[in-house]
Design a protein around this motif. Structure first.
Motif, PDB file in Angstrom:
ATOM      1  N   THR A  83      -1.632  -2.888  -6.147  1.00  0.00           N
ATOM      2  CA  THR A  83      -1.790  -1.429  -6.162  1.00  0.00           C
ATOM      3  C   THR A  83      -3.008  -0.978  -5.359  1.00  0.00           C
ATOM      4  O   THR A  83      -3.143   0.199  -5.030  1.00  0.00           O
ATOM      5  CB  THR A  83      -1.924  -0.921  -7.605  1.00  0.00           C
ATOM      6  OG1 THR A  83      -3.046  -1.553  -8.224  1.00  0.00           O
ATOM      7  CG2 THR A  83      -0.664  -1.216  -8.394  1.00  0.00           C
ATOM      8  N   THR A  84      -3.874  -1.934  -5.065  1.00  0.00           N
ATOM      9  CA  THR A  84      -5.040  -1.622  -4.233  1.00  0.00           C
ATOM     10  C   THR A  84      -4.837  -2.247  -2.865  1.00  0.00           C
ATOM     11  O   THR A  84      -4.624  -3.460  -2.756  1.00  0.00           O
ATOM     12  CB  THR A  84      -6.335  -2.175  -4.857  1.00  0.00           C
ATOM     13  OG1 THR A  84      -6.515  -1.602  -6.153  1.00  0.00           O
ATOM     14  CG2 THR A  84      -7.537  -1.848  -3.978  1.00  0.00           C
ATOM     15  N   ILE A  85      -4.878  -1.410  -1.866  1.00  0.00           N
ATOM     16  CA  ILE A  85      -4.607  -1.868  -0.498  1.00  0.00           C
ATOM     17  C   ILE A  85      -5.905  -1.850   0.296  1.00  0.00           C
ATOM     18  O   ILE A  85      -6.643  -0.873   0.298  1.00  0.00           O
ATOM     19  CB  ILE A  85      -3.562  -0.974   0.195  1.00  0.00           C
ATOM     20  CG1 ILE A  85      -2.274  -0.933  -0.637  1.00  0.00           C
ATOM     21  CG2 ILE A  85      -3.299  -1.452   1.617  1.00  0.00           C
ATOM     22  CD1 ILE A  85      -1.257   0.054  -0.107  1.00  0.00           C
ATOM     23  N   THR A  86      -6.178  -2.939   0.966  1.00  0.00           N
ATOM     24  CA  THR A  86      -7.342  -3.037   1.848  1.00  0.00           C
ATOM     25  C   THR A  86      -6.890  -2.879   3.284  1.00  0.00           C
ATOM     26  O   THR A  86      -6.032  -3.645   3.760  1.00  0.00           O
ATOM     27  CB  THR A  86      -8.057  -4.388   1.676  1.00  0.00           C
ATOM     28  OG1 THR A  86      -8.489  -4.518   0.308  1.00  0.00           O
ATOM     29  CG2 THR A  86      -9.255  -4.497   2.611  1.00  0.00           C
ATOM     30  N   PHE A  87      -7.453  -1.912   3.938  1.00  0.00           N
ATOM     31  CA  PHE A  87      -7.138  -1.676   5.350  1.00  0.00           C
ATOM     32  C   PHE A  87      -8.235  -2.280   6.212  1.00  0.00           C
ATOM     33  O   PHE A  87      -9.448  -2.119   5.938  1.00  0.00           O
ATOM     34  CB  PHE A  87      -7.052  -0.172   5.666  1.00  0.00           C
ATOM     35  CG  PHE A  87      -5.803   0.482   5.137  1.00  0.00           C
ATOM     36  CD1 PHE A  87      -4.662   0.506   5.905  1.00  0.00           C
ATOM     37  CD2 PHE A  87      -5.771   1.068   3.866  1.00  0.00           C
ATOM     38  CE1 PHE A  87      -3.510   1.113   5.432  1.00  0.00           C
ATOM     39  CE2 PHE A  87      -4.626   1.666   3.394  1.00  0.00           C
ATOM     40  CZ  PHE A  87      -3.491   1.693   4.177  1.00  0.00           C
TER      41      PHE A  87
END
Length: 204
Positions: free
Chosen positions: A193-197
């Motif tokens: 649910t946490t996306i690192t760009f």
């Protein structure tokens, strides 16, 4: 003039000259005066210490009681340099425009002209113009090459006083930043649910 030392040059043709009175007058008041009994081309020296407009009279009297007068009107003493404050562009600022609006407030009763000049980082003149206005003044100049520039505003009044205002380090930058996303990649599936760009930014 901006010189408080006034030299009045006049010519007297009179074989029986008594004297010539040279006076600097403001309204009904005599500010300074001197006399000279010479004939021919004569020089009289006076000092004026207060800025303003004056009339200068040279009245010659002969020994028989006759007189003649010569008048110079609206002689102006101005010892104050033009006063200006630049408001745009701001110092150490950036813009992406070709046409620059250089704005400044100028206070000067006897303005002659203002020279607005733009110099590049090497000190070379890139563009310039002149403007004879006072109050809020705009100079418009075009810059076609990206880089850092300095602006010089040189103000000249009719009395010979000069004042200079500078705006330093204005950068023209018409190339936008380039951004590239490296992660996540296209069509990526995830259960997080946490996306690192992760991305890369390139800015000249």
């Amino acid at each position: 003039t901006n010189n408080t030392a006034l030299t009045v040059t006049y010519s007297v043709t009179e074989s029986n000259i008594n004297f010539t009175n040279v006076s600097v007058v403001s309204g009904a008041s005599t500010i300074n005066s001197t006399t000279n009994a010479s004939n021919g081309t004569v020089y009289s020296y006076l000092r004026i210490y207060t800025n303003g407009k004056y009339n200068i009279t040279a009245t010659s009297y002969d020994k028989a009681g006759s007189s003649s007068q010569s008048l110079v009107q609206n002689w102006t003493l101005d010892t104050l340099a033009p006063n200006s404050t630049a408001s745009a562009p701001a110092q150490n600022s950036y813009n992406n425009q070709t046409l620059w609006d250089i704005t400044f407030a100028l206070t000067e009763t006897n303005i002659n002209t203002t020279n607005c000049s733009i110099y590049d980082s090497t000190g070379s003149l890139v563009n310039s113009t002149t403007n004879a206005s006072t109050g809020t003044v705009h100079c418009y100049l075009s810059i076609y090459t990206d880089g850092a520039y300095n602006i010089t505003l040189t103000h000249y009044d009719l009395a010979g006083n000069v004042n200079q205002t500078t705006i330093q380090n204005i950068t023209r930058d018409t190339v936008g930043p380039q951004v590239s996303i490296t992660s996540p990649q296209n069509s990526t599936l995830t259960n997080q649910t946490t996306i690192t760009f992760t991305y890369t930014v390139t800015e000249p």
